[in-house]
Design an enzyme around this catalytic site. Sequence first.
Site: not given
Length: 181
Positions: A138, A154
């Site tokens: 992301h 992440c």
Amino acid sequence: MIDPQLREQALSTLVQHGWSSVRPGLYLHGPSQRLMGFYGEQSVLGVWPVSTGLKGFGNAQDSGQTPMGLHTLGECIGAGQPLGMCFVGRQATGQIVETTEDRSRDYITTRIIRLCGAVPGFNQGPGVDSYERYIYIHGTPHLADLGQPVSHGCVRMHSAHLLELFDQVGPGDLLYIEPGR
């Protein structure tokens, strides 16, 4: 520019894990905090700095670590949203954040590419499932942190780089996450 030895390592690892080169293949090299994209063995989609988990690499649920090994790309979320759009629960919020010094929040911006573990019992299934852990590639407004392991698990990217990647990959494409070597 990719070091030729690292390029060979990335391509060899992708091929070893079933990449056919007729679709994009991604390789995340943990030690250098770089994500590399390939289309065919001669074409480089890009090399981008990323930030992986502050707590290192590991597949355990609730570990805060970036998962390892072979993954496929799952849902690709956010097409058409502006650069810096914030997401909560994979839904656009309407808030735009392109850069910030605010360390109190792990912003998820611009696009989301959800990762699916591809190895049962290792990064897929109870207690280790990358998809169920909500592990994404992301965008981030924490630009000064790129190239350093500081995320909550992440893979963070500069939003402009994520736009480049997002437009070249899709669900089912392979990603191999290499924690060391």
